[in-house]
Design an enzyme around this catalytic site. Sequence first.
Site, PDB file in Angstrom:
ATOM      1  N   SER A 164       0.719  -1.324   0.019  1.00  0.00           N
ATOM      2  CA  SER A 164      -0.193  -0.076  -0.053  1.00  0.00           C
ATOM      3  C   SER A 164       1.078   1.119   0.016  1.00  0.00           C
ATOM      4  CB  SER A 164      -0.992  -0.086   1.048  1.00  0.00           C
ATOM      5  OG  SER A 164      -1.814   0.968   1.277  1.00  0.00           O
TER       6      SER A 164
ATOM      7  N   HIS B 145      -4.194  -0.602  -4.737  1.00  0.00           N
ATOM      8  CA  HIS B 145      -5.935  -0.763  -4.379  1.00  0.00           C
ATOM      9  C   HIS B 145      -6.594  -0.475  -5.543  1.00  0.00           C
ATOM     10  CE1 HIS B 145      -4.603  -1.395  -0.333  1.00  0.00           C
ATOM     11  NE2 HIS B 145      -4.181   0.091  -0.207  1.00  0.00           N
TER      12      HIS B 145
END
Length: 242
Positions: free
Chosen positions: A125, A162
């Site tokens: 991330s 994401h």
Amino acid sequence: MSVKKMLLMSGSKYRNTGYLEHCTPWISRFLADYQGKTLAFVPYAGVSRSYDQYEQAVKQAFESLEMRIISVHQSQDPSEIIEQADAIAIGGGNTFCLLNQLYQHNLLEPIRAKVQGGTPYFGWSAGANVVGASIMTTNDMPIVYPPSFEALNLFPAQINPHFISGKMQGHNGESREERLNEFLLVNPKAVVYAMPEGTALLVRGECATVIGYDSILRISGQMDVEEMALNSTFNYAWGGSK
């Protein structure tokens, strides 16, 4: 000659898996030769939990790695932990907080030098986004102001973790594609690698291999989209397949 080795993951979960569960096998293979050695963990993206709590969660998730994990926040001079580490990891959270703290603790250059010197690096991330040229394709709110958006630039392109294509029903804001189009209109020479959940880039030198459960997208120009298939290898310096 030292070869750059990185594992860049979209996120810490995939579908209904537990925390870091889906990517632990990838990391285990990536660090197969580092059992018993020291892993420096950077928790600065964490906001909703303390750095101590973040460190403990990562230690628990990576117990099978059989490495000595120490968070850089445990030292008054975090660069010492980076310098002595055999491998480096940066976790997810808020990318603006992460980059701000990397600047505040003067860690960008030590991390960059270690990874360029062959020290393995992995991140998920925010920890993947910060490896790119800048954090301008993060999905996070700018809840703090880092001195610059320029990041580690170990992967000289943009990463969008994401990634989700299209809009959810009832959502009237911009889709991820629309946001990335805005970025490319303002930064027409940039290249973005959009990474859906459950995907990662395994980097060795100037080549990257797509691993995980899905393909990723290479987006450039006027939203020119190229699908980088699962298990494909490409030279990220110029974007061609190998």
